[in-house]
Design an enzyme around this catalytic site. Structure first.
Site, PDB file in Angstrom:
ATOM      1  N   GLY A 185      26.950  62.596  -0.943  1.00 29.57           N
ATOM      2  CA  GLY A 185      28.031  62.498  -1.837  1.00 29.57           C
ATOM      3  C   GLY A 185      29.104  63.132  -1.555  1.00 29.57           C
ATOM      4  N   GLY A 187      32.203  63.765  -2.538  1.00 32.60           N
ATOM      5  CA  GLY A 187      33.149  64.326  -3.497  1.00 32.60           C
ATOM      6  C   GLY A 187      33.518  65.532  -3.298  1.00 32.60           C
ATOM      7  N   HIS A 448      63.590  80.134   1.356  1.00 35.00           N
ATOM      8  CA  HIS A 448      63.411  79.725   2.558  1.00 35.00           C
ATOM      9  C   HIS A 448      62.586  80.734   3.496  1.00 35.00           C
ATOM     10  CE1 HIS A 448      64.030  77.507   6.194  1.00 35.00           C
ATOM     11  NE2 HIS A 448      64.716  78.413   6.784  1.00 35.00           N
TER      12      HIS A 448
HETATM   13  P1  NAI Z   1      32.302  63.927  -7.516  1.00 33.43           P
HETATM   14  O1  NAI Z   1      32.189  62.747  -8.612  1.00 33.43           O
HETATM   15  O2  NAI Z   1      33.503  64.522  -7.182  1.00 33.43           O
HETATM   16  O3  NAI Z   1      31.645  63.068  -6.050  1.00 33.43           O
HETATM   17  C1  NAI Z   1      30.425  62.579  -6.133  1.00 33.43           C
HETATM   18  C2  NAI Z   1      30.503  61.358  -5.035  1.00 33.43           C
HETATM   19  O4  NAI Z   1      29.042  60.848  -4.719  1.00 33.43           O
HETATM   20  C3  NAI Z   1      31.169  60.381  -5.365  1.00 33.43           C
HETATM   21  O5  NAI Z   1      32.358  60.142  -4.214  1.00 33.43           O
HETATM   22  C4  NAI Z   1      30.209  59.197  -5.400  1.00 33.43           C
HETATM   23  O6  NAI Z   1      30.646  58.019  -4.853  1.00 33.43           O
HETATM   24  C5  NAI Z   1      29.157  59.728  -4.418  1.00 33.43           C
HETATM   25  N1  NAI Z   1      27.790  59.235  -4.831  1.00 33.43           N
HETATM   26  C6  NAI Z   1      27.145  59.135  -5.917  1.00 33.43           C
HETATM   27  N2  NAI Z   1      25.983  58.453  -5.804  1.00 33.43           N
HETATM   28  C7  NAI Z   1      25.670  58.495  -4.343  1.00 33.43           C
HETATM   29  C8  NAI Z   1      24.632  58.211  -3.771  1.00 33.43           C
HETATM   30  N3  NAI Z   1      23.457  58.047  -4.256  1.00 33.43           N
HETATM   31  N4  NAI Z   1      24.668  58.374  -2.359  1.00 33.43           N
HETATM   32  C9  NAI Z   1      25.937  58.798  -1.689  1.00 33.43           C
HETATM   33  N5  NAI Z   1      26.967  59.105  -2.405  1.00 33.43           N
HETATM   34  C10 NAI Z   1      26.787  58.902  -3.751  1.00 33.43           C
HETATM   35  O7  NAI Z   1      30.904  64.914  -7.859  1.00 33.43           O
HETATM   36  P2  NAI Z   1      30.730  66.181  -7.251  1.00 33.43           P
HETATM   37  O8  NAI Z   1      31.358  66.304  -6.062  1.00 33.43           O
HETATM   38  O9  NAI Z   1      29.140  66.568  -7.554  1.00 33.43           O
HETATM   39  O10 NAI Z   1      31.375  67.081  -8.568  1.00 33.43           O
HETATM   40  C11 NAI Z   1      31.024  66.963  -9.721  1.00 33.43           C
HETATM   41  C12 NAI Z   1      32.594  67.416 -10.578  1.00 33.43           C
HETATM   42  O11 NAI Z   1      32.635  68.833 -10.691  1.00 33.43           O
HETATM   43  C13 NAI Z   1      33.797  66.863 -10.128  1.00 33.43           C
HETATM   44  O12 NAI Z   1      33.849  65.590 -11.106  1.00 33.43           O
HETATM   45  C14 NAI Z   1      34.614  67.709 -10.606  1.00 33.43           C
HETATM   46  O13 NAI Z   1      35.402  67.522 -11.418  1.00 33.43           O
HETATM   47  C15 NAI Z   1      34.070  69.010 -10.536  1.00 33.43           C
HETATM   48  N6  NAI Z   1      34.487  69.928  -9.469  1.00 33.43           N
HETATM   49  C16 NAI Z   1      35.548  70.228  -9.434  1.00 33.43           C
HETATM   50  C17 NAI Z   1      35.955  71.187  -8.280  1.00 33.43           C
HETATM   51  C18 NAI Z   1      37.430  71.408  -8.053  1.00 33.43           C
HETATM   52  O14 NAI Z   1      38.263  71.327  -8.980  1.00 33.43           O
HETATM   53  N7  NAI Z   1      37.701  71.933  -7.112  1.00 33.43           N
HETATM   54  C19 NAI Z   1      35.016  71.572  -7.373  1.00 33.43           C
HETATM   55  C20 NAI Z   1      33.557  71.345  -7.613  1.00 33.43           C
HETATM   56  C21 NAI Z   1      33.349  70.506  -8.652  1.00 33.43           C
END
Ligand code: NAI
Length: 475
Positions: A185, A187, A448
């Site tokens: 993932g 993300g 600045h």
């Molecule tokens: P995410 O939804 O950001 O990313 C998950 C990724 O995994 C996606 O790009 C998806 O295409 C990919 N994916 C899904 N199934 C897969 C597979 N079987 N094989 C390979 N890739 C696959 O989810 P993530 O990173 O788990 O975060 C979850 C949530 O937590 C986010 O939606 C976010 O809102 C929140 N979060 C926010 C943060 C911030 O604001 N900085 C930090 C961490 C989490």
């Protein structure tokens, strides 16, 4: 947490994260008798205990490790850093303890009764409290706020019952620094934690099934991050899937399917971060009129009322974006509504930030949104290569861009990539929320030399030449 479990109250809040505890505090500040129910002994939810805060403590250290290496370009050499993992873990845990302890103290000071138990609805005005599956009391309430958050998705093929396969909670425990580290993932969680482990010395491989990492953000903002991650990571495979994981003595064997990607490959640890799902199950909602959609989200109206109007739902459990600051704002709206104020959750901009190095931040309309929804926009960009401050910190790869309504020059979206983008975006959010015009931003004096000047100059480009960029007019 208090010993007396349950009782009667005006408002019960289920879940003590960045949605739940601000809701409890706000209601108590307005004279309501509030009971806050959370099964975790420490308030703060995933964000403070196992998410935003501990990950930022680790990212702070990983940035330092990066900069120590880069300092060679500036004539300063350090010997190879030695990381004491126990001390690093202690530091991270201390940050969490101080923060969550502070939230607990604030709750007591406000006379919010906190109950360490799991809450589930017996009916529309009663919650049963359980500890280890045993009933330990009841709460009867006039209004309830559900703020139970979300949990990592664990697809069945990745559930091995082996602690080398982790979710974000496991990865944040920082048990060791695996040599070969697979992240499934690409993300936000994958990229942030990948950068932490890479800085500590892991060879990180990211597998993302979509054509790009950090889907949802505009490509030009992700490009500088991607370039840096390609240097930090062993490999980033997009359009690639992990079909299965198998535990062996020598490591976790992953069957990977993607063009030109070697398979199988063996890793010392695997982080599964493929999204999160709302925590709406096993909480007795069937005993109320609260509806739950097919994905597990609890639909709400503008006041955050569920289909049972005295029961509210805020934060991850009611839908995307799953962001702490969205939950906190919703807390104020829900409590305002309980107090009879004319509140509505209707933001023009919710900032998103990826806290990697460089950081990526955006709010309001993105170019992707504009394309998908046929919104006509005028886009201006200010490259950080033209910023004195960006040059001085040796980070010319950054970019600030603004999206305007082409008829009025009203700012409707902002995107930034570069160190500190997560802080800089606040000005963008304010501009979008207050319907600032390009001329307002351009005429606002920015100190600045600062990176914030890039917002001012991007705004200037909307109707004139930015001072530090010259683009000859096309005929
Ligand atoms: P995410 O939804 O950001 O990313 C998950 C990724 O995994 C996606 O790009 C998806 O295409 C990919 N994916 C899904 N199934 C897969 C597979 N079987 N094989 C390979 N890739 C696959 O989810 P993530 O990173 O788990 O975060 C979850 C949530 O937590 C986010 O939606 C976010 O809102 C929140 N979060 C926010 C943060 C911030 O604001 N900085 C930090 C961490 C989490």
């Amino acid at each position: 947490m208090a010993e007396s479990l349950g009782g009667e109250c005006d408002v019960v809040v289920i879940g003590g994260g960045p949605g739940g505890y601000p809701a409890a505090f706000e209601a108590a500040d307005h004279g309501k008798k509030v009971i806050l129910v959370d099964e975790d002994p420490r308030l703060g939810g995933v964000c403070a205990n196992r998410g935003c805060i501990p990950s930022k403590a680790l990212l702070h250290v990983s940035k330092l490790l990066h900069e120590a290496k880069e300092a060679e370009n500036w004539g300063v050499s350090f010997s190879k850093p030695k990381v004491n993992l126990d001390k690093l873990r202690d530091y991270k845990n201390r940050v969490v303890e101080q923060l969550t302890g502070g939230i607990g103290q604030l709750a007591s000071a406000r006379k919010v009764q906190t109950v360490r138990a799991r809450g589930s609805f017996l009916d529309s005005n009663t919650i049963e409290l359980t500890q280890d599956g045993k009933s330990v009391g009841k709460v009867s309430f006039k209004q309830a706020i559900i703020a139970t958050g979300s949990s990592p998705i664990a697809p069945p093929m990745f559930r091995l019952d082996d602690d080398r396969v982790m979710d974000s909670t496991g990865a944040l425990e920082l048990k060791d620094v695996p040599k070969r580290f697979l992240i499934i993932g690409g993300g936000i969680i994958g990229l942030e934690l990948g950068q932490v482990y890479a800085a500590l010395g892991s060879q990180v491989t990211v597998v993302e099934m979509l054509p790009q990492i950090a889907t949802g953000a505009d490509r030009d903002l992700i490009r500088p991050l991607q370039k840096r991650l390609e240097e930090d990571f062993e490999a980033i495979h997009v359009n690639t899937k992990v079909n299965s994981l198998k535990a062996t003595r020598s490591g976790i064997v992953a069957e990977i399917e993607g063009d030109g990607v070697k398979s199988p490959q063996t890793f010392d640890r695997v982080l599964v971060c493929v999204g999160r799902r709302p925590n709406s199950n096993n909480m007795g909602l069937e005993n109320t009129q609260v509806e739950v959609d097919e994905r597990g989200f609890i639909p709400v109206d503008a006041q955050r009322r569920t289909s049972e109007s005295h029961i509210y739902a805020i934060g991850d459990v009611n839908g995307n974006p799953m962001l702490a600051h969205k939950a906190t704002r919703e807390a104020k709206v829900a409590v305002g509504s309980i107090l009879g104020e004319p509140e509505a959750f209707d933001p023009a901009a919710i900032p998103s930030v990826i806290y990697t190095d460089p950081e990526v931040a955006w709010c309001g309309v993105t170019e992707l949104d504009a394309k998908e929804n046929d919104i006509s926009v005028k886009v201006t960009k200010f490259p950080w290569a033209a910023s004195g401050r960006a040059k001085a910190i040796d980070r010319p790869e950054g970019l600030t861009k603004l999206l305007f309504d082409p008829d009025t020059d009203r700012v409707i979206g902002v995107g930034i990539v570069g160190p500190g983008a997560g802080e800089l975006i606040a000005e963008g959010v304010l501009a979008v929320e207050t319907a600032a015009l390009a001329r307002d931003m351009a005429a606002t004096i920015h100190a600045h030399p600062t990176l914030s000047e890039t917002l001012m100059e991007a705004a200037e480009s909307a109707f004139a030449q930015a001072t530090h960029v010259y683009r000859p007019k096309r005929n």
